[in-house]
Enzyme design. Structure first.
Site, short mmCIF file in Angstrom:
data_model
loop_
_atom_site.label_atom_id
_atom_site.label_comp_id
_atom_site.label_asym_id
_atom_site.label_seq_id
_atom_site.Cartn_x
_atom_site.Cartn_y
_atom_site.Cartn_z
CG ASP A 86 -1.82 1.24 1.28
OD1 ASP A 86 -2.49 1.52 0.27
OD2 ASP A 86 -1.85 1.96 2.30
CB SER A 87 0.21 4.76 -0.81
OG SER A 87 -0.96 4.95 -0.03
CB CYS A 139 -3.01 0.45 -2.59
SG CYS A 139 -2.97 2.16 -3.14
CD GLU A 181 -0.21 7.04 5.63
OE1 GLU A 181 0.83 6.99 6.29
OE2 GLU A 181 -0.71 6.03 5.09
CB CYS A 227 -9.39 4.93 -0.35
SG CYS A 227 -7.79 5.35 0.39
CG HIS A 241 -5.22 5.29 3.76
ND1 HIS A 241 -4.62 4.76 2.65
CD2 HIS A 241 -4.22 5.76 4.54
CE1 HIS A 241 -3.30 4.92 2.75
NE2 HIS A 241 -3.03 5.52 3.89
#
Ligand code: DGL
Length: 278
Positions: free
Chosen positions: A10-11, A73, A152, A184, A186
């Site tokens: 994932d990012s 992701c 994040e 997403c 996240h």
């Protein structure tokens, strides 16, 4: 013999929502996770760059001899899944198709909302996947670029997060969708806030969690599933960013005290330097 692990990328910390479900559903498996926190977010980046970064992470995991790759992701799935599937000789699973299938199964009124990064929404991949299978469905898409930085920075339960989520979802609220895909990985960290704004009548789909259901089926199909054994499971985490911030979010979200987290530099990912500690 050492177990062959499943790789997740994932990012940043978003793929941990997939990891959590994977650890629950697949308790006998070993996992290696890499989050590209130093280059997060991927959402606003051009597709070619997201593809390049996804390859960097993939090569790192391949060196660890993974048996299957989960692109945890959506942005990377939209940019790189077809190419990775074509080139790699291990099964590669993205998060968009499982999320789309779950949304189709769930909607009663054929009105589905999609929220995701700019990259995912611009790609139109969810809309394509849903209308290909069920043409008479109305799909309403909304990019939410402010969500990922909140997560994040570990502010996903803050008053600011509440304000941002409320403002970002106003347009979608008016579309009277009955199903909303968190497109997403996240976003499940913001789930209570998203549910609160959309109301109880809207069913939220966690595309990452849906993906793990498919991974489980595929492991059986390819006869790759680990059986319960004395052999311990490995759960290793790598980040290109701060180990402390990653550990803080990951141990809280995964409810684990002991987390093995290592930093990997971009130079190491690019193969410019050979080795750190990995
Ligand atoms: N977690 C990612 C996704 O599912 C991307 C977040 C970002 O880096 O913008 O799309």
């Amino acid at each position: 013999m050492k177990k062959q692990a499943i790789g997740l990328l994932d990012s940043g910390v978003g793929g941990l929502t997939v990891m959590k479900e994977a650890m629950k559903q697949l308790p006998n498996e070993s996992f290696y996770y890499i989050g590209d926190t130093a280059r997060c977010p991927y959402g606003p980046r051009p597709k070619e760059q997201v593809k390049e970064f996804t390859w960097d992470l993939t090569k790192f995991l391949l060196e660890k001899n993974i048996k299957m790759l989960i692109i945890a992701c959506n942005t990377a799935t939209a940019a790189a899944l077809p190419e990775l599937k074509k080139v790699l000789d291990i099964p590669v699973i993205g998060v968009i198709l499982p999320g789309s299938r779950a949304a189709i199964k769930t909607t009663q009124m054929n009105r589905i909302g999609i929220i995701g990064t700019e990259g995912t929404i611009l790609s139109g991949e969810y809309k394509k996947a849903i209308t290909k299978k069920q043409a008479n469905t109305s799909v309403f898409s909304q990019a939410c670029p402010k969500f990922v930085p909140l997560i994040e920075s570990n502010q996903f339960s803050s008053a600011i997060a509440k304000k941002v989520v409320t403002e970002s979802l106003q347009g979608l609220r008016k579309q009277k969708v009955d199903t909303l895909v968190m497109g997403c990985t996240h976003y499940p960290l913001l789930r209570p806030l998203i549910q609160n704004v959309m109301g109880d009548t809207v069913t939220l789909i966690d595309s990452g969690a849906e993906t793990v259901n498919e991974v489980s089926v595929l492991l059986d199909y390819y006869d790759m599933a680990e059986e319960k054994s004395e052999q311990p499971n490995e759960r290793k985490f790598y980040t290109t960013g701060s180990v402390n911030m990653f550990k803080e979010i990951a141990s809280d979200w995964l409810e684990l005290n002991e987390l093995e987290v290592e930093q990997v530099s971009i130079a190491r990912l690019k193969g410019i330097i050979d080795n750190e500690r990995t």
